[in-house]
Design a protein around this motif. Structure first.
Motif, PDB file in Angstrom:
ATOM      1  N   SER A  75       0.850  -1.190   0.000  1.00 55.40           N
ATOM      2  CA  SER A  75       0.000   0.000   0.000  1.00 55.40           C
ATOM      3  C   SER A  75       0.884   1.237   0.000  1.00 55.40           C
ATOM      4  O   SER A  75       2.023   1.203   0.454  1.00 55.40           O
ATOM      5  N   GLY A  76       0.325   2.327  -0.538  1.00 55.99           N
ATOM      6  CA  GLY A  76       1.058   3.589  -0.557  1.00 55.99           C
ATOM      7  C   GLY A  76       0.777   4.393  -1.807  1.00 55.99           C
ATOM      8  O   GLY A  76      -0.194   4.151  -2.524  1.00 55.99           O
ATOM      9  N   ALA A  77       1.658   5.327  -2.076  1.00 54.97           N
ATOM     10  CA  ALA A  77       1.532   6.181  -3.256  1.00 54.97           C
ATOM     11  C   ALA A  77       1.769   5.357  -4.518  1.00 54.97           C
ATOM     12  O   ALA A  77       2.659   4.505  -4.540  1.00 54.97           O
ATOM     13  N   PRO A  78       0.983   5.611  -5.568  1.00 54.85           N
ATOM     14  CA  PRO A  78       1.103   4.818  -6.790  1.00 54.85           C
ATOM     15  C   PRO A  78       2.520   4.727  -7.361  1.00 54.85           C
ATOM     16  O   PRO A  78       2.946   3.644  -7.785  1.00 54.85           O
ATOM     17  N   GLU A  79       3.270   5.834  -7.355  1.00 57.91           N
ATOM     18  CA  GLU A  79       4.619   5.788  -7.930  1.00 57.91           C
ATOM     19  C   GLU A  79       5.558   4.917  -7.096  1.00 57.91           C
ATOM     20  O   GLU A  79       6.404   4.207  -7.644  1.00 57.91           O
ATOM     21  N   ARG A  80       5.404   4.953  -5.761  1.00 55.11           N
ATOM     22  CA  ARG A  80       6.232   4.084  -4.906  1.00 55.11           C
ATOM     23  C   ARG A  80       5.806   2.629  -5.056  1.00 55.11           C
ATOM     24  O   ARG A  80       6.641   1.735  -5.073  1.00 55.11           O
ATOM     25  N   ILE A  81       4.496   2.400  -5.140  1.00 58.89           N
ATOM     26  CA  ILE A  81       4.006   1.034  -5.336  1.00 58.89           C
ATOM     27  C   ILE A  81       4.582   0.460  -6.628  1.00 58.89           C
ATOM     28  O   ILE A  81       5.028  -0.690  -6.662  1.00 58.89           O
ATOM     29  N   ALA A  82       4.561   1.246  -7.699  1.00 60.42           N
ATOM     30  CA  ALA A  82       5.059   0.766  -8.994  1.00 60.42           C
ATOM     31  C   ALA A  82       6.525   0.355  -8.907  1.00 60.42           C
ATOM     32  O   ALA A  82       6.921  -0.701  -9.428  1.00 60.42           O
ATOM     33  N   GLN A  83       7.344   1.164  -8.233  1.00 62.90           N
ATOM     34  CA  GLN A  83       8.764   0.843  -8.099  1.00 62.90           C
ATOM     35  C   GLN A  83       8.979  -0.446  -7.314  1.00 62.90           C
ATOM     36  O   GLN A  83       9.740  -1.326  -7.727  1.00 62.90           O
ATOM     37  N   VAL A  84       8.297  -0.558  -6.182  1.00 59.35           N
ATOM     38  CA  VAL A  84       8.455  -1.728  -5.322  1.00 59.35           C
ATOM     39  C   VAL A  84       7.865  -2.971  -5.994  1.00 59.35           C
ATOM     40  O   VAL A  84       8.468  -4.052  -5.973  1.00 59.35           O
ATOM     41  N   SER A  85       6.715  -2.835  -6.634  1.00 62.34           N
ATOM     42  CA  SER A  85       6.080  -3.969  -7.299  1.00 62.34           C
ATOM     43  C   SER A  85       6.941  -4.519  -8.430  1.00 62.34           C
ATOM     44  O   SER A  85       6.997  -5.733  -8.643  1.00 62.34           O
TER      45      SER A  85
END
Length: 190
Positions: free
Chosen positions: A8-18
């Motif tokens: 969970s979190g901000a979309p841009e951080r989620i994209a990087q981690v995912s």
């Protein structure tokens, strides 16, 4: 065996981690609004996830005074993490991992006291998650500068001992004792 991770979190951080998670053959459930974490966990059910990565969220800070802006940040930001964590913990498998990634305020409203207050609240969040999850779940708090690779390494338990990423470690207090103390305070002041 696939690893199922809730992020969970901000979309841009989620994209990087995912992206890093998927490169390691993980299945990822992404939730870009902390308020939606309970629904995602309910849909997945108990023992659905091997890890929960709670990243910083994005929202506009509101208010015309420093007090109003800080209040908004804490209520809609930091404290909003607690209901999300409360929903996520029961959805973790035994042996699961929780990684909380802190975030910082813009320099114009961040003070030394605020930084210490946020660290304290993140530790309280981590301790509460640990108390509810028991000793079979590992909980970590990482600083806002942690890279996607560091976050994934902590979330999957693959941290290198030569590269510590934790900004806080949980104290050696027994989680059962901590929980009893916390509940004792609640009953005394209720």
């Amino acid at each position: 065996m696939p690893t199922n991770v809730l992020v969970s979190g901000a979309p841009e951080r989620i994209a990087q981690v995912s992206q890093v998670l998927r490169a390691q053959d993980c299945t990822v459930v992404e939730v870009d609004d902390l308020a939606n974490v309970p629904a995602a966990c309910k849909e997945a059910g108990e023992n659905a996830f091997d890890a929960y990565l709670q990243l910083p969220a994005t929202f506009g800070i509101e208010g015309s005074t420093a007090l109003e802006r800080l209040h908004h940040f804490y209520v809609k930001g930091v404290l909003a993490r607690f209901p999300a964590m409360d929903a996520a913990v029961p959805s973790l498998k035994p042996g699961g991992r929780v990684t909380v990634v802190a975030w910082s305020l813009p320099a114009e409203v961040a003070t030394d006291d605020d930084i210490e207050a946020r660290r304290a609240l993140f530790r309280v969040l981590a301790h509460a998650a640990q108390a509810d999850a028991g000793d079979d779940v590992a909980v970590r708090v990482l600083g806002s500068s942690a890279s996607a690779e560091d976050i994934v390494a902590a979330g999957l338990g693959k941290e290198s001992s030569s590269r510590p990423t934790s900004v806080e470690t949980l104290s050696g207090v027994s989680y059962a004792d901590w929980r009893v103390e916390l509940l004792g305070l609640v009953s005394v002041e209720s």
